[in-house]
Design an enzyme around this catalytic site. Structure first.
Site, PDB file in Angstrom:
ATOM      1  N   GLU A  64     -17.653 -13.794  67.138  1.00  0.00           N
ATOM      2  CA  GLU A  64     -18.861 -14.636  67.180  1.00  0.00           C
ATOM      3  C   GLU A  64     -18.555 -15.897  67.985  1.00  0.00           C
ATOM      4  O   GLU A  64     -17.385 -16.217  68.208  1.00  0.00           O
ATOM      5  CB  GLU A  64     -19.257 -15.050  65.755  1.00  0.00           C
ATOM      6  CG  GLU A  64     -19.612 -13.873  64.885  1.00  0.00           C
ATOM      7  CD  GLU A  64     -20.141 -14.293  63.518  1.00  0.00           C
ATOM      8  OE1 GLU A  64     -20.176 -15.514  63.231  1.00  0.00           O
ATOM      9  OE2 GLU A  64     -20.528 -13.390  62.767  1.00  0.00           O
ATOM     10  N   ARG A 109       3.732  -0.647 105.291  1.00  0.00           N
ATOM     11  CA  ARG A 109       3.426  -1.899 105.993  1.00  0.00           C
ATOM     12  C   ARG A 109       4.666  -2.384 106.752  1.00  0.00           C
ATOM     13  O   ARG A 109       5.740  -2.536 106.158  1.00  0.00           O
ATOM     14  CB  ARG A 109       3.003  -2.958 104.965  1.00  0.00           C
ATOM     15  CG  ARG A 109       2.858  -4.366 105.514  1.00  0.00           C
ATOM     16  CD  ARG A 109       1.651  -4.504 106.392  1.00  0.00           C
ATOM     17  NE  ARG A 109       1.459  -5.890 106.819  1.00  0.00           N
ATOM     18  CZ  ARG A 109       0.683  -6.230 107.836  1.00  0.00           C
ATOM     19  NH1 ARG A 109       0.037  -5.309 108.532  1.00  0.00           N
ATOM     20  NH2 ARG A 109       0.540  -7.499 108.165  1.00  0.00           N
ATOM     21  N   GLU A 145      -8.431  -8.422  70.864  1.00  0.00           N
ATOM     22  CA  GLU A 145      -7.614  -7.854  69.781  1.00  0.00           C
ATOM     23  C   GLU A 145      -6.395  -8.722  69.483  1.00  0.00           C
ATOM     24  O   GLU A 145      -5.303  -8.230  69.216  1.00  0.00           O
ATOM     25  CB  GLU A 145      -7.266  -6.399  70.094  1.00  0.00           C
ATOM     26  CG  GLU A 145      -8.563  -5.596  70.143  1.00  0.00           C
ATOM     27  CD  GLU A 145      -8.423  -4.140  70.401  1.00  0.00           C
ATOM     28  OE1 GLU A 145      -7.526  -3.541  69.821  1.00  0.00           O
ATOM     29  OE2 GLU A 145      -9.246  -3.618  71.173  1.00  0.00           O
TER      30      GLU A 145
HETATM   31  C1  LIG Z   1     -13.298  -8.285  77.832  1.00  0.00           C
HETATM   32  C2  LIG Z   1     -13.407  -8.568  76.365  1.00  0.00           C
HETATM   33  C3  LIG Z   1     -13.865  -7.579  75.501  1.00  0.00           C
HETATM   34  C4  LIG Z   1     -14.002  -7.858  74.129  1.00  0.00           C
HETATM   35  N1  LIG Z   1     -14.527  -6.897  73.307  1.00  0.00           N
HETATM   36  C5  LIG Z   1     -14.777  -7.206  72.008  1.00  0.00           C
HETATM   37  C6  LIG Z   1     -15.436  -6.263  71.156  1.00  0.00           C
HETATM   38  O1  LIG Z   1     -15.794  -5.156  71.576  1.00  0.00           O
HETATM   39  N2  LIG Z   1     -15.674  -6.626  69.876  1.00  0.00           N
HETATM   40  C7  LIG Z   1     -15.319  -7.847  69.372  1.00  0.00           C
HETATM   41  O2  LIG Z   1     -15.577  -8.103  68.202  1.00  0.00           O
HETATM   42  N3  LIG Z   1     -14.702  -8.770  70.161  1.00  0.00           N
HETATM   43  C8  LIG Z   1     -14.429  -8.476  71.465  1.00  0.00           C
HETATM   44  N4  LIG Z   1     -13.822  -9.403  72.280  1.00  0.00           N
HETATM   45  C9  LIG Z   1     -13.498 -10.713  71.740  1.00  0.00           C
HETATM   46  C10 LIG Z   1     -12.008 -10.974  71.593  1.00  0.00           C
HETATM   47  O3  LIG Z   1     -11.490 -10.290  70.493  1.00  0.00           O
HETATM   48  C11 LIG Z   1     -11.823 -12.493  71.519  1.00  0.00           C
HETATM   49  O4  LIG Z   1     -12.124 -13.004  72.812  1.00  0.00           O
HETATM   50  C12 LIG Z   1     -10.423 -12.895  71.110  1.00  0.00           C
HETATM   51  O5  LIG Z   1     -10.175 -12.551  69.776  1.00  0.00           O
HETATM   52  C13 LIG Z   1     -10.186 -14.398  71.290  1.00  0.00           C
HETATM   53  O6  LIG Z   1     -11.217 -15.149  70.737  1.00  0.00           O
HETATM   54  P1  LIG Z   1     -11.922 -16.293  71.628  1.00  0.00           P
HETATM   55  O7  LIG Z   1     -12.273 -15.690  72.934  1.00  0.00           O
HETATM   56  O8  LIG Z   1     -13.010 -16.883  70.818  1.00  0.00           O
HETATM   57  O9  LIG Z   1     -10.801 -17.358  71.907  1.00  0.00           O
HETATM   58  P2  LIG Z   1     -10.377 -18.583  70.942  1.00  0.00           P
HETATM   59  O10 LIG Z   1     -10.081 -18.061  69.585  1.00  0.00           O
HETATM   60  O11 LIG Z   1     -11.370 -19.668  71.073  1.00  0.00           O
HETATM   61  O12 LIG Z   1      -9.016 -19.031  71.626  1.00  0.00           O
HETATM   62  C14 LIG Z   1      -8.962 -19.913  72.744  1.00  0.00           C
HETATM   63  C15 LIG Z   1      -7.495 -20.243  73.000  1.00  0.00           C
HETATM   64  O13 LIG Z   1      -6.936 -20.898  71.845  1.00  0.00           O
HETATM   65  C16 LIG Z   1      -5.794 -20.194  71.396  1.00  0.00           C
HETATM   66  N5  LIG Z   1      -5.723 -20.292  69.935  1.00  0.00           N
HETATM   67  C17 LIG Z   1      -6.698 -20.047  69.025  1.00  0.00           C
HETATM   68  N6  LIG Z   1      -6.251 -20.255  67.783  1.00  0.00           N
HETATM   69  C18 LIG Z   1      -4.947 -20.628  67.896  1.00  0.00           C
HETATM   70  C19 LIG Z   1      -3.919 -20.966  66.970  1.00  0.00           C
HETATM   71  N7  LIG Z   1      -4.119 -20.943  65.641  1.00  0.00           N
HETATM   72  N8  LIG Z   1      -2.707 -21.310  67.462  1.00  0.00           N
HETATM   73  C20 LIG Z   1      -2.467 -21.302  68.796  1.00  0.00           C
HETATM   74  N9  LIG Z   1      -3.389 -20.993  69.718  1.00  0.00           N
HETATM   75  C21 LIG Z   1      -4.617 -20.652  69.275  1.00  0.00           C
HETATM   76  C22 LIG Z   1      -6.000 -18.756  71.869  1.00  0.00           C
HETATM   77  O14 LIG Z   1      -4.776 -18.037  71.956  1.00  0.00           O
HETATM   78  C23 LIG Z   1      -6.637 -18.994  73.229  1.00  0.00           C
HETATM   79  O15 LIG Z   1      -5.632 -19.273  74.169  1.00  0.00           O
HETATM   80  C24 LIG Z   1     -13.652  -9.133  73.634  1.00  0.00           C
HETATM   81  C25 LIG Z   1     -13.172 -10.112  74.511  1.00  0.00           C
HETATM   82  C26 LIG Z   1     -13.054  -9.849  75.854  1.00  0.00           C
HETATM   83  C27 LIG Z   1     -12.563 -10.938  76.770  1.00  0.00           C
END
Ligand SMILES: Cc1cc2nc3c(=O)[nH]c(=O)nc-3n(C[C@H](O)[C@H](O)[C@H](O)COP(=O)(O)OP(=O)(O)OC[C@H]3O[C@@H](n4cnc5c(N)ncnc54)[C@H](O)[C@@H]3O)c2cc1C
Length: 382
Positions: free
Chosen positions: A125, A266, A361
């Protein structure tokens, strides 16, 4: 000791040959048009994609994790959009297999395994990414159904699917919080908004925002126990991590093959660039990353096949293989020089797709924190 047994090698060779003949020739055109050949999936399921993680008694192929890992490597070697599509369909199939009742199996699992229906997996979310437990989407009980409000983001292929597994917090009519619960959402039955968020990698997938605004879902669509959603999701995600890791191994392998092919043909300074030591260094690094990634992925698969939880091994494989694919793609692009930045070169796609390997994931940082806790006994997550 050979790394693969005869059966595993035969599967790898058969699926590689099919993908090279039937899928690879059309990948560039699909990526340009942002389309996906959904009609090909039932043929791929014959090899064990999606069906492999489901017991035979439920219509699956019940393959070992090692066989499934091989399938994922080959999908990743061919096309990232294919790897992510079959990975998500497999997660939906395994989750249904783990928790669906007889009616839900007939309505959702059976047609999914036949390639007649496709599902999305809706956990993330806007305010619940790495912190997946912070789900805010609410399903409030009303009569014999639930009224859902909230939104999901980055949900793979929700635009092309006809049902999905939604993870929402269930509230009883009196407001009692029953916890995060998996609920089946059938697009033919419930109204909700879906739109694709334009994105960089995996151009033949959609990455969707779902909006639920008083969406009504029958109570019979609850999947598994009330409050059991997060543990169901995490079980699916553990194998999903291995699948992503092995897809990344396939991507690194593709980078290696393309780098070798290019640097042999190449010529600069009157000889193939393959003869230059600095080019050889890049190719050898890609090869080493690919081999070590594969070993870690296979180790995680063998751990799961031995009945171990495999969480540590899957996390380590996801971390290492994902980061390595990024490095392998960067190096393969560098070996190509300017040609690697042109869309007509496959390494341009490998480079974009590799950026995805470290995020869904569980990001690389989240994998490090899981591994740190396992090694040190202290959680640094919060
Ligand atoms: C191409 C793609 C396909 C996807 N498909 C699905 C899907 O089918 N279903 C689904 O449910 N989700 C899906 N996702 C979502 C995905 O699981 C999330 O993007 C992922 O879990 C990270 O969450 P976020 O993007 O909100 O990043 P955030 O959680 O906001 O993280 C941002 C940054 O902060 C870091 N961070 C966060 N918390 C901590 C901590 N405690 N300590 C250190 N660093 C931290 C992270 O490592 C990252 O570098 C997809 C994402 C992508 C990009």
């Amino acid at each position: 000791m050979p790394e693969l047994n005869d059966e595993e090698r035969a599967l790898r060779d058969a699926v590689r040959s099919f993908l090279e003949k039937k899928v690879a020739p059309d990948v560039a055109a699909h990526e340009r048009a942002r389309t996906f050949p959904w009609e090909l999936l039932p043929q791929l399921y014959e090899f064990g994609y999606v069906r492999g993680g489901v017991p035979e008694a439920e219509g699956g192929d019940e393959l070992s994790m090692m066989m499934q890992a091989i399938l994922m490597e080959e999908a990743g070697r061919c096309w990232g959009s294919l790897r992510t599509t079959v990975n998500v369909q497999g997660m939906v199939a395994r989750t249904l297999s783990a928790a669906a009742d007889a009616g839900q199996r007939a309505r959702f699992l059976a047609p999914l395994l036949e390639g007649r229906r496709f599902g999305w997996f809706g956990l993330t979310e806007p305010d619940a990414g790495s912190d997946a437990g912070a789900v805010r989407t609410v399903a409030r009980r009303k009569g014999d159904g639930y009224v859902v409000n909230g939104s999901k983001i980055y949900i793979t292929n929700a635009l092309g699917c006809d049902f999905g597994i939604l993870f929402a917090r269930v509230l009883e009519e009196d407001g009692t919080d029953r916890g995060v619960t998996a609920i089946l959402v059938d697009a033919a039955e419930s109204r909700f908004g879906v739109h694709d968020i334009p994105h960089m990698p995996l151009r033949s997938t959609t990455s969707c925002e779902l909006t639920f605004d008083d969406t009504v879902i029958p109570a019979a669509n609850v999947l598994g126990d009330l409050g059991g959603g997060l543990s169901l999701a995490m079980k699916a995600v553990n194998v999903g991590r291995l699948n992503m890791a092995m897809g990344a191994v396939g991507l690194s392998q593709a980078c290696l093959e393309e780098a070798i092919r290019f640097c042999r043909q190449r010529e600069q300074f009157g000889k193939p660039i393959a003869a230059f030591q600095l080019v050889q260094q890049m190719v050898v690094e890609i090869a080493t990353l690919t081999e070590t990634s594969r070993l870690l992925g296979h180790r995680a698969a063998r751990a799961l096949d031995a009945g171990e939880p495999g969480r540590y091994e899957c996390s380590m494989a996801k971390l290492y293989c994902g980061e390595s694919a990024g490095r392998a793609a960067t190096l393969a692009l560098q070996v190509h020089g300017g040609a690697g930045l042109m869309e007509e070169s496959p390494v341009e796609r490998y480079f974009r797709d590799a950026r995805e390997a470290t995020i869904p994931e569980g990001t690389s940082q989240i994998q490090i924190l899981h591994l740190g806790k396992a090694l040190l006994g202290h959680s640094a997550l919060r």
